[in-house]
Structure formats: structure tokens, C-alpha cells
Design an enzyme around this catalytic site. Sequence first.
Site, PDB file in Angstrom:
ATOM      1  N   CYS A 165      -2.917   8.615   2.353  1.00 45.14           N
ATOM      2  CA  CYS A 165      -3.393   9.139   3.740  1.00 45.14           C
ATOM      3  C   CYS A 165      -3.701   8.110   4.563  1.00 45.14           C
ATOM      4  CB  CYS A 165      -4.490  10.079   3.725  1.00 45.14           C
ATOM      5  SG  CYS A 165      -5.933   9.506   2.507  1.00 45.14           S
ATOM      6  N   CYS A 201      -8.119   4.326  10.947  1.00 42.86           N
ATOM      7  CA  CYS A 201      -6.884   5.339  10.592  1.00 42.86           C
ATOM      8  C   CYS A 201      -5.570   4.672  11.280  1.00 42.86           C
ATOM      9  CB  CYS A 201      -7.133   6.550  11.093  1.00 42.86           C
ATOM     10  SG  CYS A 201      -5.584   7.701  11.053  1.00 42.86           S
ATOM     11  N   CYS A 246       1.224  17.614   1.926  1.00 35.04           N
ATOM     12  CA  CYS A 246       0.166  17.310   3.087  1.00 35.04           C
ATOM     13  C   CYS A 246       1.157  17.260   4.412  1.00 35.04           C
ATOM     14  CB  CYS A 246      -0.019  15.661   2.787  1.00 35.04           C
ATOM     15  SG  CYS A 246      -1.159  15.027   3.952  1.00 35.04           S
ATOM     16  N   CYS A 283      -9.733   6.999  15.789  1.00 29.20           N
ATOM     17  CA  CYS A 283     -10.661   6.474  14.649  1.00 29.20           C
ATOM     18  C   CYS A 283     -10.167   5.082  14.197  1.00 29.20           C
ATOM     19  CB  CYS A 283     -10.472   7.487  13.280  1.00 29.20           C
ATOM     20  SG  CYS A 283     -10.831   9.161  13.864  1.00 29.20           S
ATOM     21  N   CYS A 341      -1.494  10.857  17.094  1.00 31.76           N
ATOM     22  CA  CYS A 341      -2.835  11.351  17.190  1.00 31.76           C
ATOM     23  C   CYS A 341      -3.625  11.064  18.250  1.00 31.76           C
ATOM     24  CB  CYS A 341      -3.578  11.126  15.815  1.00 31.76           C
ATOM     25  SG  CYS A 341      -5.404  12.168  15.696  1.00 31.76           S
ATOM     26  N   GLU A 378       5.773  12.863   9.538  1.00 28.53           N
ATOM     27  CA  GLU A 378       5.661  12.669   8.282  1.00 28.53           C
ATOM     28  C   GLU A 378       4.847  13.400   7.466  1.00 28.53           C
ATOM     29  OE1 GLU A 378       6.034   8.541   7.794  1.00 28.53           O
ATOM     30  OE2 GLU A 378       5.456   8.231   5.841  1.00 28.53           O
TER      31      GLU A 378
END
Length: 328
Positions: free
Chosen positions: A317, A108, A94, A105, A101, A80
Site C-alpha cells: 500500500c 505516502c 484493493c 500525507c 490524492c 492502480e
Amino acid sequence: MLLDATLADLGEPKFRAGQVREWLLRGVRGYDGMTNIPSPLRAELAARVPFTTLELVTEATAQDGTVKALFRTTDGHAVESVLMRYKDGRRSICVSSQSGCPLTCTFCATGQMKFGRNLTPFEILDQALHFRRKEEINHCVFMGMGEPLINFDNVMASIAYLPEVGITHRRTTISTVGWLPNLKRFIDEVEIPVRLAISVHAPDAELRQKLMPINERYPLSEVIAECRRYVAVRRQKVFIEYVMLSGVNDRPDQAQALVKLLGRTDFKVNLIPYNPTGGIYDGSSRERIEAFQNELTKGGVPATTRLTRGRDIQAACGQLAAERTPAA
Ligand code: SAH
């Protein structure tokens, strides 16, 4: 790569590959637009070399002009990217460096997804080219899905093409948790003036560990020490990203601790209003963010608060492909 092999196979002169690449990087929309390439060759290329590595799945435009695109790689991984349009003419993209990932975290959305894989240099570049085909773009941040410094070589290979797309190295920023082995390589080996942003999010190791489990392996103090080395070598400030979580990391005394950690000379703090992801955290209020920023400024640390873009389309984000991809 396939383009070069196909051109060689067709007995084409060497300069053809350069011509095709130049068209691509300038944002041509298809082989048909490559007007200095003979039309039978354009047809041949269209049949044999896929024009892009990414298939567009959906795209949404927010009221503020922000565009979010969700792609799929040829093997089905979600990617994305976002285009942010600003009143002063800045066009910032971005991009993602990985599908999903491997870091976890806790605040996130991507961190809660299943990790896919590293993206190839062209899968990264094709995100930029998708937007370049709409309009000129001039800034790029690696703040989409993934940890760019885990995929160091491919990220750097993609960045090498960006100036031809319109994005200079000075307008390119890598955002990282401080993946130390490759942060060291970034400082020692990379000579182009790409900017560095570090996700810090807490003024002390204990809290950072809770938010970012990677802190156990690559501790805050060592990451900050490397940043100081970067500043000494590059004579360039490092951006510190600090996402504002209500009642977690937004107290004035935590701002003072951050001042102590960073000092006045080497860093610039960017406070990020949190976009709730349906998890355990809430975003700090505007007043809390303002008070935190004032505390930093009072301590001599330059600080700004990031504008939130594309909220109505979940383009902010940390909310990248998560809502369309089942959690792990
Ligand atoms: N792995 C890299 C780059 C991707 S994340 C890194 O961590 O820096 C880019 C930035 O978005 C990071 O600072 C990250 O902490 C922040 N972020 C993640 N989720 C967010 C959310 N829900 N709201 C606001 N910022 C978020």
C-alpha cells in the site's frame, strides 16, 4: 448511460440492459461471452459501447500471488489496483477511488503525486471486474489511491454493485483519514453494513498533524468522536490503521497513549508495516512492531499486524502508481 442509450437506439427490449449488466458483474471477458444476447447485437454493442472504462497498462504478479494492475482512464489518468490472494481462499482487492490524492500525507507515495480527479462509479467498479475476470473475489478495501470519502457519492454508487460481483457489503471496507463532512453522512445516511477503517497513525494531534496535514482541518479528537457515534449506531467496531514509522510513532509510551485515546470497546487496531517510499521515513523493525502490539493488547485494545503482500512488485500500500507517474 451509453449502454442503455445504445440499446434504446437499437430498439431492443428493456430486459437487455439487465442481461448485459448481469454478464458483466459475473466477470464475462467480452461481449462474445454473453451467450443469451443475439450475436448481431453483441457485435453492434462491441462496436458502440466500450467494454470497460479502463485500459490495462501493465500488470505484475508477485511471488506470493499478489497481482498489481496499472490502468489508464480514457482521458489518461493513472489508476492502480491490487489483488491479494491468501492461503485460506480469501481473495481481496484493493481499489483506488481517485487518480492521485489531494491530501498530502508525508509518508505516502500517492500524497507526493499530482492529484488527477475523482474516479467515476464505473471506473471504480471496472477495477474489481478486471480481477473478477480472472477468478472469484470476495473482499474489497478502498485503500488504493485517493481519499474515498472525498469521492463519497461515486464510491457508494460503485459499492452498490459489488455484491453481484461476489463481494458483500460486510466484506467491503472504506479507509479514510476521517473526512468529517462525509464521515457524518456515512454514519447518518448509509444503511448498508460497509466497514469503516480510519487512518490514525499517531496518538496525539501534534504528531498526527506532521504526518497528515489534513489533521488541522479535521482533528483527531473529532474524528474519534464521530467513530464512537458510528459504533453506537452500527454496533460495529471501527478499524484503526496505524502505519509503523521507525523512531516516529513506534515508542511504547505512544502505544499507551493510543490505548488511552481509543479505550477497550470501540476499536480494533491494525498495525501496518511501512513500505519506504524513498522519502524521509523508515519502517519500524519487526521487534518494535511486536512490542507496540503487545503494549496495546496489555491495555485491552485488540491489535493485529498486517501481513505485507506483494513487496517485490511494489504492490504494497502507498506505492500505487507513483513510480510510473512523475511527481508533482
Ligand atoms: N485515503 C485513505 C485511503 C488510502 S491509503 C486513507 O488514508 O485511509 C490506505 C492506507 O495505506 C492508509 O492507512 C495509509 O496511511 C496507508 N499507507 C500509505 N502509504 C503507505 C506506505 N508507504 N506504507 C504503508 N502504508 C501506507
